[in-house]
Scaffold this active site. Structure first.
Site, PDB file in Angstrom:
ATOM      1  N   GLN A  14      90.401 -55.766 -26.042  1.00  0.00           N
ATOM      2  CA  GLN A  14      90.239 -54.961 -27.938  1.00  0.00           C
ATOM      3  C   GLN A  14      91.389 -55.037 -28.194  1.00  0.00           C
ATOM      4  O   GLN A  14      92.362 -55.688 -28.037  1.00  0.00           O
ATOM      5  CB  GLN A  14      90.522 -53.571 -26.702  1.00  0.00           C
ATOM      6  CG  GLN A  14      89.924 -52.884 -27.924  1.00  0.00           C
ATOM      7  CD  GLN A  14      88.055 -52.852 -28.839  1.00  0.00           C
ATOM      8  OE1 GLN A  14      87.656 -53.545 -28.280  1.00  0.00           O
ATOM      9  NE2 GLN A  14      88.318 -52.755 -29.882  1.00  0.00           N
ATOM     10  N   ASP A  30      83.202 -61.998 -25.858  1.00  0.00           N
ATOM     11  CA  ASP A  30      83.112 -61.378 -26.759  1.00  0.00           C
ATOM     12  C   ASP A  30      83.217 -62.784 -27.647  1.00  0.00           C
ATOM     13  O   ASP A  30      83.958 -62.851 -28.803  1.00  0.00           O
ATOM     14  CB  ASP A  30      85.030 -61.325 -26.859  1.00  0.00           C
ATOM     15  CG  ASP A  30      85.089 -59.832 -27.269  1.00  0.00           C
ATOM     16  OD1 ASP A  30      84.001 -59.141 -28.076  1.00  0.00           O
ATOM     17  OD2 ASP A  30      86.544 -59.256 -27.212  1.00  0.00           O
ATOM     18  N   LYS A  44      82.275 -48.538 -24.561  1.00  0.00           N
ATOM     19  CA  LYS A  44      82.089 -49.909 -24.190  1.00  0.00           C
ATOM     20  C   LYS A  44      82.549 -49.296 -22.419  1.00  0.00           C
ATOM     21  O   LYS A  44      81.802 -49.359 -21.259  1.00  0.00           O
ATOM     22  CB  LYS A  44      83.320 -51.010 -24.063  1.00  0.00           C
ATOM     23  CG  LYS A  44      82.875 -51.141 -25.502  1.00  0.00           C
ATOM     24  CD  LYS A  44      84.443 -52.119 -25.880  1.00  0.00           C
ATOM     25  CE  LYS A  44      84.248 -52.753 -27.228  1.00  0.00           C
ATOM     26  NZ  LYS A  44      85.119 -53.382 -27.904  1.00  0.00           N
TER      27      LYS A  44
HETATM   28  N1  GUN Z   1      87.959 -54.856 -32.085  1.00  0.00           N
HETATM   29  C1  GUN Z   1      87.363 -54.479 -32.727  1.00  0.00           C
HETATM   30  N2  GUN Z   1      85.655 -55.095 -32.388  1.00  0.00           N
HETATM   31  C2  GUN Z   1      86.118 -55.683 -30.990  1.00  0.00           C
HETATM   32  C3  GUN Z   1      85.435 -56.669 -30.387  1.00  0.00           C
HETATM   33  O1  GUN Z   1      83.878 -56.774 -30.721  1.00  0.00           O
HETATM   34  N3  GUN Z   1      85.576 -56.962 -30.033  1.00  0.00           N
HETATM   35  C4  GUN Z   1      87.112 -56.886 -29.776  1.00  0.00           C
HETATM   36  N4  GUN Z   1      88.056 -57.656 -28.369  1.00  0.00           N
HETATM   37  N5  GUN Z   1      87.953 -56.220 -30.476  1.00  0.00           N
HETATM   38  C5  GUN Z   1      87.365 -55.827 -31.391  1.00  0.00           C
END
Ligand code: GUN
Length: 296
Positions: free
Chosen positions: A98, A121, A54
């Site tokens: 995350q 998100d 990311k």
């Molecule tokens: N963990 C796995 N996929 C995601 C996501 O798209 N966003 C977040 N915040 N955590 C994750």
């Protein structure tokens, strides 16, 4: 006949190129550089890999990007204070914490602490509510990525029966809403659903987001159906010698080999839905930046 394989990588690359061009334009014409903050608590290896990607991809798109790596024993109030600082930071337009968080932390108050306008998100109740009532919302990246792949594959999906297996806040619930908004007839199935195989077999579009390796078998799939596999599960190699060496590989929630013989189209794991998530995160960050700055 074997299914068409829905490759996520080229689609994700196309979206990343579009985002990169838009970021350059926003910087040149409006002095606006979209900024993303990613927060990782602890040292889960899969989460570390996602967070690294990311950070790298947002920088590559020309964004401002910061990654906060916090120790596994971070306290709830410390994490919430960081979120509040990011809410107030004018250089940051998107905040992603995350998940999953270490078990001593409660994710709900952390998500609630994120400014809904920076919630790239789409996890905040305000964005979940906006999605449900049909107002413009920041929507979870993986579900939006799935919809892009579904539309690329099928075009108009009005009237089709979509079955979503899994009801998580991050994937199952939002993708069901997106399919409904696209005029599908939507069934949400989950661990308590009776005769799950028969329910799946009635799907024109089957979305698997349960986190159980190869749970959905070939004979659960309607011939010709479009299958979207959101699962990313690490399992030992099938070959016993390699498995004995501790070698693992990634598989989806769908039994890929069996499904390939029945489905009309299917996403592989890896390289199906996975690459779409970060591409949509970049797009959400641009959307958030434009809304916050009042740029059309
Ligand atoms: N963990 C796995 N996929 C995601 C996501 O798209 N966003 C977040 N915040 N955590 C994750």
């Amino acid at each position: 006949m074997t299914a068409r394989i829905i490759e996520g990588l080229p689609v994700a690359e196309r979206i990343r190129a579009e985002v990169t061009a838009e970021v350059a334009q926003l910087r040149a014409e409006h002095g606006l550089q979209p900024g993303l903050a990613v927060v990782l608590v602890g040292d889960d290896p899969a989460s570390q890999a996602y967070v690294k990607s990311k950070g790298e991809q947002s920088l590559a798109a020309g964004m401002h990007s910061v990654t906060h790596r916090l120790p596994a024993d971070t306290r709830q109030d410390e994490l919430i204070r960081l979120v509040a600082d990011l809410n107030a930071d004018p250089l940051i337009h998107g905040i992603l914490v995350q998940l999953p968080l270490p078990s001593h932390l409660d994710e709900k108050p952390v998500i609630s602490a994120i400014d809904p306008d920076k919630d790239v998100d789409g996890l905040h109740v305000v964005n979940a509510g906006r999605l449900t009532v049909g107002e413009p919302a920041l929507t979870a990246c993986t579900p939006v990525g799935c919809m892009v792949l579904i539309r690329d594959t099928l075009g108009d999906v009005a009237g089709k029966h979509a079955v979503v297996v899994g009801r998580s806040r991050l994937v199952g619930k939002p993708i069901a809403q997106l399919l409904l908004a696209a005029d599908c007839t939507v069934t949400m199935a989950h661990s308590k659903t009776q005769d799950l195989a028969a329910v799946c077999r009635s799907a024109d579009i089957l979305v698997a987001a349960v986190g159980r390796p190869r749970m959905i078998r070939g004979d659960w799939i309607k011939p010709g159906a479009t299958v979207i596999d959101v699962g990313i599960n690490r399992v030992p190699f099938d070959n016993p010698e390699q498995a004995a060496l501790g070698k693992t590989k990634l598989v989806g929630d769908v039994h890929y080999k069996e499904a390939l013989e029945v489905a009309g189209a299917i996403t592989p794991v890896p390289k199906g839905v996975g690459p779409m998530t970060v591409a949509m995160l970049l797009q959400n960050t641009v959307t958030a930046a434009k809304r916050i700055a009042g740029v059309d």
